[in-house]
Design a protein around this motif. Structure first.
Motif, PDB file in Angstrom:
ATOM      1  N   GLY A 194      34.623  34.147  30.215  1.00 32.80           N
ATOM      2  CA  GLY A 194      35.103  35.507  30.353  1.00 32.80           C
ATOM      3  C   GLY A 194      35.357  35.866  31.798  1.00 32.80           C
ATOM      4  N   VAL A 195      35.556  37.159  32.035  1.00 30.63           N
ATOM      5  CA  VAL A 195      35.812  37.701  33.365  1.00 30.63           C
ATOM      6  C   VAL A 195      34.914  38.902  33.570  1.00 30.63           C
ATOM      7  CG1 VAL A 195      37.494  38.836  34.871  1.00 30.63           C
ATOM      8  CG2 VAL A 195      38.214  36.935  33.415  1.00 30.63           C
ATOM      9  N   VAL A 196      34.251  38.963  34.729  1.00 33.95           N
ATOM     10  CA  VAL A 196      33.450  40.124  35.090  1.00 33.95           C
ATOM     11  C   VAL A 196      34.172  40.871  36.208  1.00 33.95           C
ATOM     12  CG1 VAL A 196      31.257  40.963  36.008  1.00 33.95           C
ATOM     13  CG2 VAL A 196      31.303  38.986  34.470  1.00 33.95           C
ATOM     14  N   LYS A 197      34.374  42.168  36.007  1.00 37.20           N
ATOM     15  CA  LYS A 197      34.930  43.018  37.063  1.00 37.20           C
ATOM     16  C   LYS A 197      33.867  44.026  37.462  1.00 37.20           C
ATOM     17  CE  LYS A 197      38.164  46.667  38.201  1.00 37.20           C
ATOM     18  NZ  LYS A 197      39.107  47.688  37.685  1.00 37.20           N
ATOM     19  N   ASP A 239      37.462  45.949  49.532  1.00 38.70           N
ATOM     20  CA  ASP A 239      36.757  47.174  49.164  1.00 38.70           C
ATOM     21  C   ASP A 239      35.507  46.895  48.338  1.00 38.70           C
ATOM     22  OD1 ASP A 239      37.812  46.418  46.743  1.00 38.70           O
ATOM     23  OD2 ASP A 239      39.062  48.198  46.459  1.00 38.70           O
ATOM     24  N   GLY A 240      35.131  45.605  48.180  1.00 37.66           N
ATOM     25  CA  GLY A 240      33.938  45.246  47.430  1.00 37.66           C
ATOM     26  C   GLY A 240      34.181  44.978  45.960  1.00 37.66           C
ATOM     27  N   THR A 241      35.411  45.210  45.478  1.00 34.65           N
ATOM     28  CA  THR A 241      35.737  44.908  44.083  1.00 34.65           C
ATOM     29  C   THR A 241      35.820  43.395  43.893  1.00 34.65           C
ATOM     30  OG1 THR A 241      37.014  46.943  43.862  1.00 34.65           O
ATOM     31  CG2 THR A 241      37.423  45.227  42.232  1.00 34.65           C
ATOM     32  N   TYR A 242      35.275  42.912  42.788  1.00 36.35           N
ATOM     33  CA  TYR A 242      35.342  41.477  42.509  1.00 36.35           C
ATOM     34  C   TYR A 242      35.853  41.232  41.091  1.00 36.35           C
ATOM     35  CZ  TYR A 242      30.809  42.436  40.298  1.00 36.35           C
ATOM     36  OH  TYR A 242      29.796  42.966  39.524  1.00 36.35           O
ATOM     37  N   TYR A 243      36.502  40.081  40.927  1.00 31.96           N
ATOM     38  CA  TYR A 243      36.933  39.582  39.620  1.00 31.96           C
ATOM     39  C   TYR A 243      36.385  38.166  39.489  1.00 31.96           C
ATOM     40  CZ  TYR A 243      40.201  43.475  39.532  1.00 31.96           C
ATOM     41  OH  TYR A 243      40.760  44.734  39.549  1.00 31.96           O
ATOM     42  N   GLY A 271      29.219  46.404  36.754  1.00 34.46           N
ATOM     43  CA  GLY A 271      29.995  45.271  36.278  1.00 34.46           C
ATOM     44  C   GLY A 271      30.278  45.340  34.785  1.00 34.46           C
ATOM     45  N   LEU A 272      31.482  44.924  34.401  1.00 34.94           N
ATOM     46  CA  LEU A 272      31.858  44.811  32.992  1.00 34.94           C
ATOM     47  C   LEU A 272      32.201  43.359  32.706  1.00 34.94           C
ATOM     48  CD1 LEU A 272      34.074  47.905  32.032  1.00 34.94           C
ATOM     49  CD2 LEU A 272      31.830  47.274  31.120  1.00 34.94           C
ATOM     50  N   ASP A 273      31.542  42.782  31.725  1.00 26.04           N
ATOM     51  CA  ASP A 273      31.739  41.389  31.350  1.00 26.04           C
ATOM     52  C   ASP A 273      32.728  41.331  30.199  1.00 26.04           C
ATOM     53  OD1 ASP A 273      31.605  38.735  30.774  1.00 26.04           O
ATOM     54  OD2 ASP A 273      29.445  38.672  30.417  1.00 26.04           O
ATOM     55  N   PHE A 274      33.990  41.028  30.522  1.00 30.21           N
ATOM     56  CA  PHE A 274      35.042  40.934  29.512  1.00 30.21           C
ATOM     57  C   PHE A 274      35.021  39.531  28.912  1.00 30.21           C
ATOM     58  CE2 PHE A 274      36.345  44.345  32.271  1.00 30.21           C
ATOM     59  CZ  PHE A 274      36.964  45.266  31.448  1.00 30.21           C
TER      60      PHE A 274
END
Length: 241
Positions: free
Chosen positions: A73-76, A54-58, A91-94
């Motif tokens: 970190g992790v970007v979602k 669905d285009g979501t990435y981790y 995108g959120l950069d955790f």
């Protein structure tokens, strides 16, 4: 992810969503770009990404803390393609141990299943590695997985138990964690985990994300995030004999 050197050889990148969105918009059928991508951030910081249909990435990335690499970190996020140009504004950069920041990504699809672009102005480069394992069905996941977790407190060793119905459990620093693995149509898995009470660092917190399984390696990998605690967790483990 046996150690930071192993991590550096395996990492991922969020621009993976570029190719997926292009495939969906221009090919109209299945998505040949769904799967695993490897690349770098800023030229030399390894990264790896799980890209869903669905285009979501981790994305998990490392940062250089000379002379070694450390967990970054992790970007979602998710994105869409217009022509050969990808754009992701959500995108959120955790960053481990810090409040997440926004991540804007643009890029262009090149030959040999590669993507070049930037994230918040920082150069990105990645290459398609492989699709999700179609043989990684839920029943095959059942077993015991010694491995490592990365979260706000750093890198920790733990063991995961997975049952045939997709129930996941582990204990981390005396904290009981349970979860549920649910198959997706793209051969990956949706994953939800819940922390117990004290002494858990995130008592009662629920994290959600994605998991993948490689039958040839007997390896389980996952990335989950919490929009309430603003934290990310990743883990990688191989099934014990």
């Amino acid at each position: 992810m046996g150690n930071l050197r192993t991590l550096a050889r395996r990492c991922t990148l969020p621009l993976a969503a570029i190719a997926a969105a292009l495939s969906l918009s221009s090919c109209g059928g299945g998505d040949p770009y769904t799967g695993l991508w490897q690349g770098t951030v800023d030229g030399n910081q390894p990264a790896k990404a799980i890209l869903l249909s669905d285009g979501t990435y981790y994305l998990q990335y490392l940062k250089y803390a000379g002379p070694n690499y450390a967990i970054g970190g992790v970007v979602k996020g998710s994105g869409s393609f217009q022509g050969a140009t990808f754009k992701s504004d959500d995108g959120l950069d955790f960053k481990f141990g810090q409040r997440p920041g926004g991540a804007r990504i643009t890029g262009k699809l090149g030959g040999h299943q590669t993507v070049t672009g930037n994230m918040n102005g920082t150069p990105l480069s990645l290459k398609y590695t492989k699709p999700f394992d179609p043989h990684g069905v839920l029943a095959d996941l059942a077993g015991t997985y010694p491995g490592q977790v990365t979260f706000a407190l750093g890198l920790r060793e733990t063991t995961f138990e997975v049952t045939k119905d997709g129930t996941l459990s582990t204990s981390l620093n005396g904290c009981s964690i349970t979860g549920k693995v649910v198959p997706r149509p793209d051969d990956a898995f949706d994953l939800t985990i819940r922390f117990g009470g004290s002494p858990c660092v995130f008592p009662g917190a629920v994290f959600s994300g994605a998991a993948i399984y490689s039958e040839d390696l007997k390896q389980l990998e996952a990335a989950v995030v919490s929009d309430v605690y603003w934290q990310a967790i990743t883990f990688v483990a191989r099934r014990g004999s």
